[in-house]
Enzyme design. Structure first.
Site, PDB file in Angstrom:
ATOM      1  N   SER A   1       0.778  -1.448   0.013  1.00 34.06           N
ATOM      2  CA  SER A   1      -0.234  -0.043  -0.055  1.00 34.06           C
ATOM      3  C   SER A   1       0.787   1.287   0.062  1.00 34.06           C
ATOM      4  O   SER A   1       1.692   1.479  -0.810  1.00 34.06           O
ATOM      5  CB  SER A   1      -0.903   0.022   1.145  1.00 34.06           C
ATOM      6  OG  SER A   1      -1.933   0.884   1.057  1.00 34.06           O
TER       7      SER A   1
ATOM      8  N   ASP B   1      -0.203  -3.923  -4.097  1.00 36.51           N
ATOM      9  CA  ASP B   1      -1.365  -3.216  -4.147  1.00 36.51           C
ATOM     10  C   ASP B   1      -1.124  -1.669  -3.670  1.00 36.51           C
ATOM     11  O   ASP B   1      -1.644  -1.115  -2.710  1.00 36.51           O
ATOM     12  CB  ASP B   1      -2.628  -3.628  -3.427  1.00 36.51           C
ATOM     13  CG  ASP B   1      -3.925  -2.885  -3.924  1.00 36.51           C
ATOM     14  OD1 ASP B   1      -4.038  -2.797  -5.316  1.00 36.51           O
ATOM     15  OD2 ASP B   1      -5.022  -2.488  -3.244  1.00 36.51           O
TER      16      ASP B   1
ATOM     17  N   HIS C   1      -7.732  -4.985  -0.950  1.00 38.45           N
ATOM     18  CA  HIS C   1      -6.512  -4.579  -0.769  1.00 38.45           C
ATOM     19  C   HIS C   1      -5.574  -5.323  -0.077  1.00 38.45           C
ATOM     20  O   HIS C   1      -4.383  -5.172  -1.000  1.00 38.45           O
ATOM     21  CB  HIS C   1      -6.578  -3.282   0.056  1.00 38.45           C
ATOM     22  CG  HIS C   1      -5.616  -2.333   0.154  1.00 38.45           C
ATOM     23  ND1 HIS C   1      -4.934  -1.782  -0.950  1.00 38.45           N
ATOM     24  CD2 HIS C   1      -5.289  -1.544   1.222  1.00 38.45           C
ATOM     25  CE1 HIS C   1      -4.131  -0.968  -0.606  1.00 38.45           C
ATOM     26  NE2 HIS C   1      -4.117  -0.775   0.684  1.00 38.45           N
TER      27      HIS C   1
END
Length: 450
Positions: free
Chosen positions: A160, A184, A255
């Site tokens: 992330s 991601d 996610h």
């Protein structure tokens, strides 16, 4: 009593002389809202080291431990795990799992970057911290270079927001870091950012990214040399689609799927290969069925050098698509279904099901009066010749859609299989409403193999 006291004293002295090996294990941080309010001006970055010599007991690692006896080996590659935003201040429980997965595959140094105190609660303030975290990581890498580590031996794995932290570290080292893997990479506040401020292919000698939530928390644009978009990069199979589902299932599942797929790929139980295509829609329609652009070898998620690519120069921002299943190891065989139907007087809908034991994969095809040929990509857990049966059902509305569909032929072929196989085809099928059609594929495949 004297002897007992003497033994206890000797034990204490031995433990003190070997504090690194027998001291307390370090853990990733947790923080609360109250602690955050009191300490939010303090970034508090720490590094934790895991190796095959201490796989279950992480050690705090940094300038003070360099030059002393520790588990770090400068002759081995170094993996750096960087977590991202922590909404509730909790430690990233997956980080240790990822470290163990890496150590299970390679004998490396694994450094976990703990910046939970600066990564929690207010996302906009967390984004302001990410470059400072990158600076502190770069200081550690500079120190390790003095210990004999080469820049190309570093592999940064960012999750992330951590992916952009890794990208800025790469920027500071002018792209000489060996590899960055982005799981991601974060989208909010980064999609329109300049490449200096976000991850891009120039940040390392090789950058690969896995996208699983590009419509919410992840970024929707390519950021690496190769970008794997799982199931189109958005909604992942097995993740809840309802606001009334659990908070994890609805908000985090997509996610975090990139992390779980990556760890599964490290186990190597099955290949997770991507197929190059300009768009997910074209991929689903069967317009991209090979890897000729890479000399016939598809890139694979995992630790293989450059994802298995041998072409030169390395491509940049290459979109790759693949379908996955809902559970580990997530691998699916890509089955291309093609069929031709006779002319229709009305629109129709046919549901196609591939079945192997208790496993079933379903796909609905909307048939139009203006078209006769259709192709679609399906994901099934087993290979083509292990599929037991194919069935079709006319699911059209009773009054407004075609009552009977004549399928001239339907063919199944394995996309990007290790061996080149001709498609399995069945001719002359009538699919009437209320009368599902089914055919044994094992028999067809047996005849084909003869």
């Amino acid at each position: 009593m004297f002897c007992l006291l003497l033994l206890l004293l000797l034990s204490f002295l031995v433990q003190g002389s070997d504090q690194w090996h027998n001291g307390d294990c370090a853990e990733l941080s947790n923080t609360t809202w109250l602690q955050y309010r009191q300490q939010r001006l303090q970034l508090q970055v720490q590094f934790l080291l895991l190796t095959r010599q201490n796989p279950e007991c992480a050690k705090t690692f940094g300038e003070d431990s360099l030059g002393k006896e520790n588990y770090f080996n400068a002759s081995k590659p170094t993996k750096v795990i960087i977590h991202g935003y922590r909404a509730m201040g909790s430690k990233p429980s997956w980080a240790g799992q990822l470290a163990h997965a890496l150590l299970g595959v390679q004998d490396v140094n694994v450094v976990m970057v703990d910046w939970v105190y600066g990564a929690s609660f207010a996302y906009n303030l967390v984004v302001e911290n990410y470059k400072e975290v990158a600076l502190q990581i770069s200081v550690l890498i500079n120190l390790l270079q003095k210990q004999g580590c080469a820049l190309e031996s570093f592999h940064l794995i960012g999750v992330s927001l951590g992916a952009h932290v890794a990208g800025f570290v790469g920027t500071l080292f002018e792209g000489k870091i060996g590899r960055i893997t982005a799981l991601d990479p974060a989208g909010p506040m980064f999609k329109g950012a300049d490449t200096y401020d976000r991850l891009d292919p120039s940040d390392a000698q090789f950058v690969d990214a896995i996208h699983t939530d590009s419509d919410y928390f992840g970024i929707s644009i390519p950021v690496g040399h190769v970008d794997f978009f799982l199931n189109g990069g958005k909604d992942q199979t097995g993740c809840a689609r309802s606001h009334f589902a659990s908070m994890y299932g609805y908000v985090i599942c997509d996610h975090m799927r990139a992390v779980h797929v990556y760890m599964s790929a490290l186990n190597g139980s099955c290949p997770l290969t991507g197929i190059p295509c300009s768009s997910y829609d074209d991929f689903l329609k069967g317009r991209c069925v090979n890897c000729d652009a890479f000399k016939g070898r598809c890139p694979a998620i995992g630790l293989s050098e450059k994802c298995g690519l041998s072409v030169s120069p390395v491509p940049s921002q290459q979109k790759l698509f693949l379908l996955t299943t809902s559970l580990p190891p997530f691998c699916a065989h890509h089955i291309l279904l093609a069929m031709e139907v006779s002319a229709l007087s009305k629109s129709a809908e046919v549901e196609v099901t591939l079945t192997t034991g208790s496993l079933a994969t379903k796909q609905r095809l909307r048939l139009q009066k203006s078209a006769s040929a259709y192709t679609t990509m399906m994901a099934h857990p087993v290979a083509l010749c292990e599929i037991h049966s194919i069935s079709m059902r006319n699911t059209g509305a009773r009054l407004y859609q075609q009552g009977s569909v004549h399928v001239k032929w339907v063919c199944l072929s394995h996309v990007v299989a290790n061996t080149r196989e001709e498609p399995l085809c069945i001719n002359n099928v009538n699919v009437r409403r209320g009368a599902p059609w089914s055919h044994d594929l094992v028999q067809v495949c047996g005849l084909f193999r003869r």
